[in-house]
Design an enzyme around this catalytic site. Sequence first.
Site, PDB file in Angstrom:
ATOM      1  N   GLU A   4       0.556  -1.226   0.255  1.00  0.00           N
ATOM      2  CA  GLU A   4       0.300  -0.327   0.038  1.00  0.00           C
ATOM      3  C   GLU A   4       0.859   1.484  -0.298  1.00  0.00           C
ATOM      4  O   GLU A   4       0.229   2.266  -1.086  1.00  0.00           O
ATOM      5  CB  GLU A   4      -1.253  -0.254   1.445  1.00  0.00           C
ATOM      6  CG  GLU A   4      -2.175  -1.049   1.306  1.00  0.00           C
ATOM      7  CD  GLU A   4      -3.423  -1.076   0.011  1.00  0.00           C
ATOM      8  OE1 GLU A   4      -3.342  -0.220  -0.348  1.00  0.00           O
ATOM      9  OE2 GLU A   4      -3.821  -1.641  -0.403  1.00  0.00           O
ATOM     10  N   TYR A  52      -6.301   6.344   4.018  1.00  0.00           N
ATOM     11  CA  TYR A  52      -6.829   5.672   2.619  1.00  0.00           C
ATOM     12  C   TYR A  52      -6.169   4.784   3.011  1.00  0.00           C
ATOM     13  O   TYR A  52      -6.523   3.001   3.123  1.00  0.00           O
ATOM     14  CB  TYR A  52      -6.228   5.613   1.746  1.00  0.00           C
ATOM     15  CG  TYR A  52      -5.847   4.621   0.589  1.00  0.00           C
ATOM     16  CD1 TYR A  52      -7.117   3.925   0.054  1.00  0.00           C
ATOM     17  CD2 TYR A  52      -4.617   4.505   0.758  1.00  0.00           C
ATOM     18  CE1 TYR A  52      -6.332   2.575  -0.750  1.00  0.00           C
ATOM     19  CE2 TYR A  52      -4.571   3.503  -0.291  1.00  0.00           C
ATOM     20  CZ  TYR A  52      -5.972   2.694  -1.093  1.00  0.00           C
ATOM     21  OH  TYR A  52      -5.803   1.520  -1.302  1.00  0.00           O
ATOM     22  N   ASP A  96      -9.575   6.139  -2.458  1.00  0.00           N
ATOM     23  CA  ASP A  96      -8.119   6.361  -3.040  1.00  0.00           C
ATOM     24  C   ASP A  96      -8.938   7.203  -4.441  1.00  0.00           C
ATOM     25  O   ASP A  96     -10.209   6.853  -4.276  1.00  0.00           O
ATOM     26  CB  ASP A  96      -7.638   5.334  -2.905  1.00  0.00           C
ATOM     27  CG  ASP A  96      -7.860   4.148  -4.765  1.00  0.00           C
ATOM     28  OD1 ASP A  96      -9.380   3.902  -5.071  1.00  0.00           O
ATOM     29  OD2 ASP A  96      -7.451   4.004  -5.718  1.00  0.00           O
TER      30      ASP A  96
END
Length: 346
Positions: free
Chosen positions: A33, A116, A134
């Site tokens: 991520e 996020y 996102d």
Amino acid sequence: MSFNSLILIWFDKNKRNLPWRDQFDPYKIWLSEIILQQTRIAQGTGYYNRFVENYPTLKSLAEADEQMILKLWQGLGYYSRARNLHFTANYINSELNGEFPSNFLELKKLKGIGDYTAAAIASIAFNEPVPAIDGNVFRVFARYFNIELDISQPKTKTYFFNLGKEIIDQKRPGDFNQAVMELGATICTPTNPDCMNCPVNQSCEALAKKKVSELPIKSKKLKVTHRFLHFLDISNGDQVLIKKRTEKDVWLNLYNFPIIELPTEESFPSKFQEFNTTKPFRLMKEEVHLLSHQKLHISFWKANVDQEEFIRLQKEFNSEIISIEEIHQYPYPKPMEKYLDSEYPN
DNA sequence: AAATCGTGGTA
DNA sequence: TTACCAAGATT
């Protein structure tokens, strides 16, 4: 059928096979991520594989030197991600006894992890039903629900987050989040979306009202400032000067040659002639390097000077003397990397 | 809230 | 060529 069911069925059938999928190690989910923030999968995948290979565990990453991590991150951009990645690995390893925080609110406290990323990790690794908002999700939701809010305003993210909380699949929150992002990345794209093959095209409001191309709405565009940088490749025999960037500026903690920055394009070479009394600097390369918010006009100048002058310039620029053999060990921004690859190939 | 922080692909 | 923007976070 509901948005929820349709998109999960579509995801199960169409999801891409990516190296961080189908495993639930929170360290690797986190790593993927961070790498993918503002980064396309095609660009980030190689970096992910190299990081997993070099640092297979959180502990191994925590114990590495920041410079080694920046070197592995070299070329990916947004280097604060790498610095924060290392800081947080160290924090979890030493302050949290190596145990990864396992819920949204605790994850958000970690450096480098915002709304996020906390939601992505919490939902994928720990099955917590929090929506990960996102750029893809902004686009898919804005179109599907015909939302005309300005996505460049921070409060709009709160609106989308609350909407996401209502519709997220309670049994498969991680797959739901990934499904919406995957749809945005492959079907509901910014331009030329493939609405014909969209699993939710029967209930998409923007499609029904022919407003797909107008959504989402994004107002602000950032202004670009111009900078004029002169990189000085100063050598003496097999020694070169490089300098670690420690100021509050782009490329923090990366290295480059000593730099003279001038306010304009024209006022150039006379300025640094005074640094060199023996040989002139030769112009090796000129290029324009674009950052998201700056346009860098870069010139590379090269001079081989004698020992006395080398020392003087080393002090003048508060720089480090290294040998050419070890020059490729240091982390560099892209323009330096390209220059070194052509002038100092290994 | 608006600026700052990279690089590469696409139209 | 310029403009956009990509699994955003921080200050």
